[in-house]
Each structure stands twice: as structure tokens, then as C-alpha cells.
Scaffold this active site. Structure first.
Site, PDB file in Angstrom:
ATOM      1  N   ARG A  67       0.821  -1.211   0.000  1.00 14.23           N
ATOM      2  CA  ARG A  67       0.000   0.000   0.000  1.00 14.23           C
ATOM      3  C   ARG A  67       0.854   1.261   0.000  1.00 14.23           C
ATOM      4  NH1 ARG A  67      -4.280  -1.575   4.554  1.00 14.23           N
ATOM      5  NH2 ARG A  67      -2.354  -2.197   5.549  1.00 14.23           N
ATOM      6  N   GLU A 104       4.718  -7.042  13.906  1.00 13.96           N
ATOM      7  CA  GLU A 104       3.838  -7.370  15.024  1.00 13.96           C
ATOM      8  C   GLU A 104       3.386  -8.813  15.072  1.00 13.96           C
ATOM      9  OE1 GLU A 104       1.358  -4.921  12.042  1.00 13.96           O
ATOM     10  OE2 GLU A 104       3.421  -5.075  12.678  1.00 13.96           O
TER      11      GLU A 104
END
Length: 186
Positions: A67, A104
Site C-alpha cells: 500500500r 507485530e
């Protein structure tokens, strides 16, 4: 923040949806596809991401897959700068440099072509999301290794509770939207 700026932030916020358990259980994915499909909101977001860097002499915008390609390419155009790809491992065809990092929900490697940035070029790194900072920090390390001068980072969203800005090495950054502690965007 002016009334007009609050209106833009509210519009952007309304066009980002949370997708629970994607790409893995326990992760809440911030889906920006509605924002990308709204011409007015997309234009406003690109303008807001580029604005702090208009007079910074940016030569290259480095966009982080995937993105960050969409946002970074548009920001590069707005700034009159070139564009460099920061890709996942194994997806660049020419001589490249690599950087491992922790994200993460695991570990990964990103790469850049070894000739994507010339020493001394002023570089803005763009991505859609700042979470733990692993990807952005790794992109910064790649730019540093190529001899680029990082002028800053620009993100559409920052998940502030995760403290990712610490991975940016004290460099300036912009985040248009920041999460609240309950996961919502403010």
C-alpha cells in the site's frame, strides 16, 4: 487543527474499516480500500502526506510494499520526486540489498535495488501504517546503507499504542490518523 482539517480527518477516518483476524488471528487489519476509491478523500490524503515535505528538497520517495506503493507513488508525483520500491524478499529482479526485521506478527525481510538511491539523495519513506515500526525502521536502514539522506517518514495511520515511532531513529514523521487506546482511529 482548523475546521477544514478536522473535516478532512473525519472523512479519512470514515473510509477506513477494521477487519478482525486478518491476516492472522488477533490482528485487526486497517483496510484503506474505501479511502483509495474516494477521489476527493484520496486527493486530500496525498496532499496532507506531501505537505510537510514540499520545501524539503525530496529527490526520491521510497514506498513500502504494497500500500506504500500506491500512496508513495502519488506523493512522489505531488513532490516532483522520483520513486523507489521497498519490496518483500525475492521480488526485485536486479542487484539488491536486504534487511531483516520483526513485525507485530512475525519476522520478515525487505529489499531495495542497490541502485535505487544515490548517495546524498534526499529520501522520504512512505507507508500506509506505522505499527511496531519494524518495516519502516528496516526501510530506513536500507536507505542509510545506500547513502540516502532520510528527510522523514509519512504514514496514513499510526497505531500509537504500539510505539513504532521509536524505530524511526528520532527522524521526523507525519501520521494523518492515530489510533485511540481502544483501537479506534482519531
Amino acid at each position: 487543527m482548523t475546521i477544514q482539517e478536522r473535516d478532512v480527518v473525519e472523512r479519512l477516518r470514515s473510509l477506513i474499516r477494521d477487519v478482525p483476524d486478518f491476516p492472522r488471528p488477533g490482528i485487526v487489519f486497517k483496510d484503506i480500500t474505501l479511502l483509495l476509491g474516494d477521489a476527493v478523500a484520496f486527493h486530500a490524503a496525498i496532499g496532507a502526506l506531501a505537505q510537510p515535505y514540499v520545501d524539503q528538497g525530496v529527490d526520491i520517495v521510497a514506498g513500502i510494499e504494497s500500500r506504500g506503493f500506491i500512496l508513495g507513488g502519488a506523493v512522489a508525483d505531488r513532490l516532483g520526486a522520483g520513486f523507489a520500491l521497498v519490496r518483500k524478499e525475492g521480488r526485485l529482479p536486479s542487484d539488491r540489498i536486504s534487511q531483516a526485521y520483526t513485525l507485530e506478527y512475525g519476522e520478515a525481510v525487505i529489499e531495495m535495488h542497490s541502485d535505487a538511491i544515490a548517495p546524498g539523495q534526499r529520501v522520504l519513506i512512505v507507508d500506509d501504517l506505522l505499527a511496531t515500526g519494524g518495516t519502516a525502521g528496516a526501510a530506513g536502514a536500507l536507505v542509510d546503507r545506500l547513502g540516502g539522506d532520510i528527510v522523514g517518514f509519512a504514514f496514513l495511520i499510526e497505531l500509537s499504542a504500539l510505539g513504532g515511532s521509536a524505530a524511526l531513529g528520532g527522524r521526523p514523521y507525519t501520521a494523518l490518523l492515530r489510533t485511540k487506546t481502544d483501537g479506534g482511529i482519531r
